[in-house]
Design an enzyme around this catalytic site. Structure first.
Site, short mmCIF file in Angstrom:
data_model
loop_
_atom_site.label_atom_id
_atom_site.label_comp_id
_atom_site.label_asym_id
_atom_site.label_seq_id
_atom_site.Cartn_x
_atom_site.Cartn_y
_atom_site.Cartn_z
N ASP A 9 0.82 -1.13 -0.27
CA ASP A 9 0.03 0.09 -0.16
C ASP A 9 0.89 1.26 -0.20
O ASP A 9 0.59 2.33 -0.54
CB ASP A 9 -0.89 0.23 1.18
CG ASP A 9 -1.93 -1.05 1.27
OD1 ASP A 9 -2.26 -1.42 0.17
OD2 ASP A 9 -2.63 -1.07 2.42
N HIS A 10 1.94 1.33 0.85
CA HIS A 10 2.66 2.61 1.12
C HIS A 10 3.73 2.77 0.08
O HIS A 10 4.16 4.01 -0.35
CB HIS A 10 3.28 2.47 2.38
CG HIS A 10 2.44 2.46 3.52
ND1 HIS A 10 1.28 3.59 3.42
CD2 HIS A 10 2.08 1.68 4.53
CE1 HIS A 10 0.31 3.18 4.41
NE2 HIS A 10 0.86 2.12 5.16
N ARG A 18 2.16 12.93 -4.89
CA ARG A 18 2.16 13.88 -5.78
C ARG A 18 0.85 13.41 -7.01
O ARG A 18 0.97 13.97 -8.13
CB ARG A 18 3.51 13.66 -6.63
CG ARG A 18 4.64 14.13 -5.74
CD ARG A 18 4.64 15.61 -5.45
NE ARG A 18 5.48 16.12 -4.53
CZ ARG A 18 6.54 16.60 -4.70
NH1 ARG A 18 7.35 16.55 -5.74
NH2 ARG A 18 7.17 17.09 -3.80
N ARG A 45 -8.91 0.90 -0.70
CA ARG A 45 -9.85 1.80 0.48
C ARG A 45 -11.03 2.31 -0.39
O ARG A 45 -10.83 2.73 -1.53
CB ARG A 45 -9.15 2.79 1.28
CG ARG A 45 -7.87 2.13 2.15
CD ARG A 45 -7.38 3.11 2.91
NE ARG A 45 -8.33 3.57 3.98
CZ ARG A 45 -8.04 3.16 5.41
NH1 ARG A 45 -7.15 2.38 5.80
NH2 ARG A 45 -8.95 3.53 6.19
N HIS A 50 -4.37 5.12 -1.33
CA HIS A 50 -3.51 4.76 -1.84
C HIS A 50 -3.34 3.88 -3.28
O HIS A 50 -3.49 4.22 -4.21
CB HIS A 50 -2.33 4.26 -0.84
CG HIS A 50 -3.10 3.37 0.26
ND1 HIS A 50 -3.89 2.54 -0.14
CD2 HIS A 50 -2.80 3.36 1.47
CE1 HIS A 50 -4.27 1.66 1.24
NE2 HIS A 50 -3.76 2.50 2.24
N GLU A 70 -7.36 -6.69 0.52
CA GLU A 70 -7.94 -6.20 1.86
C GLU A 70 -8.98 -5.18 1.44
O GLU A 70 -8.66 -4.24 0.70
CB GLU A 70 -6.99 -5.35 2.72
CG GLU A 70 -6.29 -6.29 3.55
CD GLU A 70 -5.13 -5.55 4.53
OE1 GLU A 70 -5.41 -4.38 4.80
OE2 GLU A 70 -3.99 -5.97 4.67
N THR A 100 -4.58 4.51 9.49
CA THR A 100 -4.47 3.27 9.13
C THR A 100 -5.40 2.35 9.92
O THR A 100 -6.15 2.87 10.91
CB THR A 100 -2.84 2.58 9.29
OG1 THR A 100 -2.89 1.42 8.84
CG2 THR A 100 -2.68 2.62 10.77
N GLU A 151 -7.18 -13.15 10.46
CA GLU A 151 -6.11 -12.32 10.75
C GLU A 151 -5.91 -12.11 11.85
O GLU A 151 -6.78 -11.09 12.30
CB GLU A 151 -5.74 -11.54 9.50
CG GLU A 151 -4.34 -10.61 9.79
CD GLU A 151 -4.08 -9.67 8.56
OE1 GLU A 151 -4.40 -10.01 7.57
OE2 GLU A 151 -3.19 -8.84 8.94
N GLY A 192 1.53 -3.68 12.12
CA GLY A 192 2.44 -2.89 13.03
C GLY A 192 3.72 -3.94 12.91
O GLY A 192 4.63 -3.39 13.67
N GLY A 213 3.54 -4.60 6.00
CA GLY A 213 3.80 -3.83 4.93
C GLY A 213 4.58 -2.42 5.26
O GLY A 213 5.51 -2.37 4.47
N HIS A 214 4.20 -1.62 6.29
CA HIS A 214 4.80 -0.55 6.54
C HIS A 214 6.32 -0.35 6.83
O HIS A 214 7.18 0.30 6.21
CB HIS A 214 4.11 0.47 7.77
CG HIS A 214 4.69 1.80 7.92
ND1 HIS A 214 5.64 1.98 8.59
CD2 HIS A 214 4.37 3.02 7.30
CE1 HIS A 214 6.16 3.47 8.89
NE2 HIS A 214 5.34 3.86 7.84
#
Ligand code: PXP
Length: 239
Positions: A9-10, A18, A45, A50, A70, A100, A151, A192, A213-214
């Site tokens: 996602d990120h 941008r 989402r 994103h 997701e 998030t 999950e 996390g 992810g992050h």
């Protein structure tokens, strides 16, 4: 051995900063797979902050492992899932104002609506995982509505500041994982997790897949996507 599903996602967050065309999450997915990712996760989402519809469609055609979508249990998202046919859908709660995903789906409140979504998707050949807090009642309900997987939300554990709170949160995860295993649910875990917190899961062999992810994308900004994924994959493999 647990699998590593990489949430990209990120990568899209950086592109959307941008509203441009790069970096492309599709390219990131290919690099993640080359580095050993067992699956690619994206959260489409409602506000498209994103990941975009175009990303999910391209990823469906390009990736060689598994596409995990997701999404919130809305009519719009169910329609998209039935059209794109990801390998797995993970149902998550969604709030417009959140930074998030803030916690698991509350099946005590939303059981009937979620049950209907699970049935629709699974009858169309898409196994469903439900993102829930490490709570035995939630797991019982996920099992009752025939979800293939849960999950387990690891965010409270990862964010806990004191050793006491961390220990308490981890104990809840252990109990939830053992209970879900007893009910023969597939077990994913995520939210996390980073290169440090993943190491706590060394003896929790019932977890089938970690969704991360992050921390991977943050490291990728400095050392590159392949190295960031490879380093996490090595940690997951060593659990
Ligand atoms: N699992 C779920 C259900 C999520 O919503 C997220 C965040 O999109 C993750 C895992 C990955 O969390 P993180 O980006 O903190 O690794």
């Amino acid at each position: 051995m647990a699998r590593l599903a990489v949430n990209i996602d990120h990568i899209a967050t950086i592109r959307q900063a941008r509203k441009g065309t790069y970096p492309d999450p599709v390219a990131a997915a290919v690099l993640a797979e080359l580095a050993g990712a067992d699956g690619i996760v994206v959260h489409l989402r409602e506000d498209r902050r994103h990941i975009q519809d175009r990303d999910v469609r391209l990823l469906r055609n390009v990736i060689q492992t598994k596409l995990i979508l997701e999404m919130a249990a809305t009519t719009e998202m169910v329609g998209i899932a039935l059209d794109i046919k990801p390998d797995i859908v993970t149902l998550v709660p969604e709030k417009r104002e959140e930074l998030t995903t803030e916690g698991g789906l509350d099946l005590i409140i939303h059981k009937d609506g979620i049950a209907e979504t699970v049935e629709t998707l699974q009858n169309n050949g898409i196994p469903v995982s439900i993102f829930i807090d490490p709570d035995l009642e939630q797991i019982k309900l996920a099992h009752r509505i025939n979800a293939a997987m849960v999950e387990i939300h690891t965010g409270t554990f990862c964010e806990a500041r004191s050793a006491y709170k961390k220990g308490q949160a981890f104990e809840e995860i252990v109990n939830a994982v053992k209970f879900a295993h007893k009910l023969k649910l597939g077990i994913h875990a995520g939210h996390g997790l980073c290169y440090k917190t993943i190491q706590a899961f060394e003896d929790l062999n019932e977890i089938d897949e970690f969704s991360i992810g992050h921390s991977i994308v943050a490291r990728a900004a400095l050392v590159g996507m392949e190295r960031a994924v490879r380093e996490m994959k090595e940690l997951v493999d060593s659990l």
